[in-house]
Design a protein around this motif. Structure first.
Motif, PDB file in Angstrom:
ATOM      1  N   ILE A 110       0.248  -1.084  -0.470  1.00 39.91           N
ATOM      2  CA  ILE A 110      -0.396  -0.070   0.134  1.00 39.91           C
ATOM      3  C   ILE A 110       1.116   1.641  -0.206  1.00 39.91           C
ATOM      4  CG2 ILE A 110      -1.598   1.257   1.304  1.00 39.91           C
ATOM      5  CD1 ILE A 110      -3.454  -1.566   2.082  1.00 39.91           C
ATOM      6  N   LEU A 111       1.345   1.250   0.917  1.00 37.47           N
ATOM      7  CA  LEU A 111       2.965   2.632   1.293  1.00 37.47           C
ATOM      8  C   LEU A 111       3.598   2.386  -0.376  1.00 37.47           C
ATOM      9  CD1 LEU A 111       3.869   2.963   5.047  1.00 37.47           C
ATOM     10  CD2 LEU A 111       2.319   3.938   3.574  1.00 37.47           C
ATOM     11  N   GLY A 112       3.649   1.537  -1.344  1.00 42.47           N
ATOM     12  CA  GLY A 112       4.598   1.095  -2.607  1.00 42.47           C
ATOM     13  C   GLY A 112       3.690   1.875  -3.410  1.00 42.47           C
ATOM     14  N   GLY A 113       2.645   1.960  -3.014  1.00 46.99           N
ATOM     15  CA  GLY A 113       1.877   2.645  -4.191  1.00 46.99           C
ATOM     16  C   GLY A 113       1.562   3.525  -4.120  1.00 46.99           C
ATOM     17  N   VAL A 114       1.512   4.079  -2.662  1.00 49.31           N
ATOM     18  CA  VAL A 114       0.990   5.897  -2.739  1.00 49.31           C
ATOM     19  C   VAL A 114       2.769   6.350  -2.754  1.00 49.31           C
ATOM     20  CG1 VAL A 114       0.931   7.196  -0.601  1.00 49.31           C
ATOM     21  CG2 VAL A 114      -0.490   5.471  -1.168  1.00 49.31           C
ATOM     22  N   GLY A 115       3.463   5.729  -3.243  1.00 45.95           N
ATOM     23  CA  GLY A 115       4.513   5.943  -3.450  1.00 45.95           C
ATOM     24  C   GLY A 115       4.768   6.213  -4.694  1.00 45.95           C
ATOM     25  N   LEU A 116       4.390   5.739  -5.844  1.00 43.37           N
ATOM     26  CA  LEU A 116       4.058   5.215  -6.722  1.00 43.37           C
ATOM     27  C   LEU A 116       3.367   6.798  -7.497  1.00 43.37           C
ATOM     28  CD1 LEU A 116       4.300   1.911  -8.156  1.00 43.37           C
ATOM     29  CD2 LEU A 116       5.837   3.321  -8.714  1.00 43.37           C
ATOM     30  N   LEU A 117       2.126   6.808  -6.671  1.00 48.20           N
ATOM     31  CA  LEU A 117       1.182   7.756  -7.250  1.00 48.20           C
ATOM     32  C   LEU A 117       1.625   9.038  -7.172  1.00 48.20           C
ATOM     33  CD1 LEU A 117      -2.679   6.603  -5.444  1.00 48.20           C
ATOM     34  CD2 LEU A 117      -1.909   6.194  -8.084  1.00 48.20           C
ATOM     35  N   LEU A 118       2.308   9.523  -5.871  1.00 49.71           N
ATOM     36  CA  LEU A 118       2.908  10.588  -5.446  1.00 49.71           C
ATOM     37  C   LEU A 118       3.718  11.382  -6.965  1.00 49.71           C
ATOM     38  CD1 LEU A 118       3.408  10.516  -2.070  1.00 49.71           C
ATOM     39  CD2 LEU A 118       1.401  12.396  -2.872  1.00 49.71           C
ATOM     40  N   ALA A 119       4.865   9.265  -6.813  1.00 48.60           N
ATOM     41  CA  ALA A 119       5.829   9.694  -8.456  1.00 48.60           C
ATOM     42  C   ALA A 119       4.998   9.677  -9.649  1.00 48.60           C
ATOM     43  CB  ALA A 119       6.613   8.926  -8.476  1.00 48.60           C
ATOM     44  N   ALA A 120       3.949   9.873  -9.528  1.00 51.52           N
ATOM     45  CA  ALA A 120       2.954   9.952 -10.975  1.00 51.52           C
ATOM     46  C   ALA A 120       2.904  11.581 -10.987  1.00 51.52           C
ATOM     47  CB  ALA A 120       1.734   8.994 -11.238  1.00 51.52           C
ATOM     48  N   CYS A 121       2.350  12.458  -9.916  1.00 54.49           N
ATOM     49  CA  CYS A 121       2.113  13.472  -9.969  1.00 54.49           C
ATOM     50  C   CYS A 121       2.697  13.783  -9.918  1.00 54.49           C
ATOM     51  CB  CYS A 121       1.179  13.681  -8.594  1.00 54.49           C
ATOM     52  SG  CYS A 121      -0.505  12.564  -8.013  1.00 54.49           S
ATOM     53  N   ALA A 122       4.265  14.171  -9.101  1.00 56.86           N
ATOM     54  CA  ALA A 122       4.820  15.003  -9.548  1.00 56.86           C
ATOM     55  C   ALA A 122       5.326  14.867 -11.128  1.00 56.86           C
ATOM     56  CB  ALA A 122       6.083  14.122  -8.517  1.00 56.86           C
ATOM     57  N   VAL A 123       5.363  13.824 -11.386  1.00 60.70           N
ATOM     58  CA  VAL A 123       5.796  13.557 -13.354  1.00 60.70           C
ATOM     59  C   VAL A 123       4.744  14.140 -13.971  1.00 60.70           C
ATOM     60  CG1 VAL A 123       6.798  12.404 -15.413  1.00 60.70           C
ATOM     61  CG2 VAL A 123       7.792  11.496 -13.180  1.00 60.70           C
ATOM     62  N   ALA A 124       3.684  13.649 -13.941  1.00 61.95           N
ATOM     63  CA  ALA A 124       2.601  14.780 -15.089  1.00 61.95           C
ATOM     64  C   ALA A 124       2.207  15.348 -14.246  1.00 61.95           C
ATOM     65  CB  ALA A 124       1.313  13.057 -14.748  1.00 61.95           C
ATOM     66  N   GLY A 125       2.723  16.284 -13.900  1.00 60.23           N
ATOM     67  CA  GLY A 125       2.497  17.765 -13.340  1.00 60.23           C
ATOM     68  C   GLY A 125       3.754  18.647 -13.922  1.00 60.23           C
ATOM     69  N   THR A 126       4.875  18.512 -13.773  1.00 61.43           N
ATOM     70  CA  THR A 126       6.169  18.981 -14.398  1.00 61.43           C
ATOM     71  C   THR A 126       5.978  18.717 -15.383  1.00 61.43           C
ATOM     72  OG1 THR A 126       7.534  17.365 -13.222  1.00 61.43           O
ATOM     73  CG2 THR A 126       6.657  18.995 -11.979  1.00 61.43           C
ATOM     74  N   ALA A 127       5.617  18.015 -16.270  1.00 64.75           N
ATOM     75  CA  ALA A 127       5.787  17.872 -17.970  1.00 64.75           C
ATOM     76  C   ALA A 127       5.260  18.545 -18.424  1.00 64.75           C
ATOM     77  CB  ALA A 127       4.946  15.965 -18.293  1.00 64.75           C
ATOM     78  N   GLY A 128       4.511  19.869 -18.213  1.00 64.43           N
ATOM     79  CA  GLY A 128       4.120  20.840 -19.333  1.00 64.43           C
ATOM     80  C   GLY A 128       3.741  19.916 -20.218  1.00 64.43           C
ATOM     81  N   HIS A 129       4.043  20.206 -22.014  1.00 56.87           N
ATOM     82  CA  HIS A 129       3.744  19.207 -22.445  1.00 56.87           C
ATOM     83  C   HIS A 129       4.604  18.718 -22.907  1.00 56.87           C
ATOM     84  CE1 HIS A 129       0.417  22.522 -22.328  1.00 56.87           C
ATOM     85  NE2 HIS A 129       0.895  23.512 -22.803  1.00 56.87           N
ATOM     86  N   HIS A 130       5.006  18.645 -22.585  1.00 57.96           N
ATOM     87  CA  HIS A 130       6.339  16.807 -23.286  1.00 57.96           C
ATOM     88  C   HIS A 130       5.594  15.184 -23.029  1.00 57.96           C
ATOM     89  CE1 HIS A 130       9.876  14.335 -23.015  1.00 57.96           C
ATOM     90  NE2 HIS A 130       9.826  15.154 -23.684  1.00 57.96           N
ATOM     91  N   THR A 131       4.664  15.072 -24.248  1.00 53.46           N
ATOM     92  CA  THR A 131       3.668  13.827 -24.224  1.00 53.46           C
ATOM     93  C   THR A 131       4.679  12.507 -23.381  1.00 53.46           C
ATOM     94  OG1 THR A 131       2.370  15.086 -26.009  1.00 53.46           O
ATOM     95  CG2 THR A 131       2.328  12.708 -25.364  1.00 53.46           C
TER      96      THR A 131
END
Length: 227
Positions: A110-131
């Protein structure tokens, strides 16, 4: 002719008349009372619901994000590719996630899943328009959802007795559905008012209650809390 049921005042237990069902709310009340008294069940439901909330909030607005920077001729193809990768992240590694859940424990996954969710939010949120970067974020989002869903549902199922398990599972599905529906509705307003990066930030913040529950000390001897 079939024999009629006796009408005398026997001492046997009372039964409901044929064809009469108990109120549907009775199952939900029972499920709530069981979950309220069982910390492991609460953690399981929280993992399923919050993981689903974060996933839906970010995923639902990703096509809109892609549409902001690509021509109409390209955006449908890109949405198809990005969401296909996201769905692969959700389901392709489910057997591995299940194995890790048994190997490492429910709370750890569960905690590993949360870590991946946080990483996803960080990567997607800072991706800009880089597909390509946004695609990586959506794959991580799917993997994080898989971790919280598989480990959370496993923990929930094993923390309650077989007699109440169907009611508790139905209650969990209801909470998960409401969380996803609420996230889908609210994410549109957040996207309109503040944009995609703020949406991913708020989705990341939504994991805080789940982390707090997962890190709480485990009561000694509590059922379903071994992991």
């Amino acid at each position: 002719m079939a024999a009629e049921a006796p009408t005398g005042g026997g001492a046997g237990p009372a039964t409901a008349p044929v064809g009469v069902r108990p109120p549907r709310t009775a199952g939900m009340r029972l499920a709530w009372s069981v979950v309220r008294g069982q910390p492991a069940a609460r953690l399981g439901i929280a993992a399923v619901a919050i993981g689903h909330l974060v996933m839906v909030a970010v995923m639902a607005m990703t096509p809109v994000r892609l549409g902001e920077s690509h021509a109409d001729a390209d955006v449908l193809r890109l949405v198809g590719i990005v969401l296909s990768l996201h769905i692969a992240g959700m389901y392709a590694f489910s057997p591995v996630v299940g194995w890790l859940t048994d190997r490492l424990g429910r709370r750890a996954v569960i905690l590993g899943g949360v870590g991946l969710l946080l990483a996803a939010c960080a990567v997607a949120g800072t991706a800009g328009h880089h597909t390509p970067r946004l695609s990586v974020g959506l794959v991580l989002l799917g993997l994080g959802w898989s971790g919280t869903m598989v480990a959370g549902s496993t923990l929930l199922s094993e923390s309650v007795s077989a007699g109440v398990r169907p009611s508790v599972q139905g209650f969990s599905d209801l909470i998960m559905g409401l969380a996803g529906a609420g996230a889908a509705v609210l994410s549109g307003f957040v996207m309109q008012l503040a944009g995609y990066p703020v949406l991913t930030l708020l989705a990341a913040v939504a994991t805080v209650p789940l982390v707090a529950l997962a890190l709480r000390p485990v009561p000694t001897g509590a059922p379903g809390e071994e992991d």
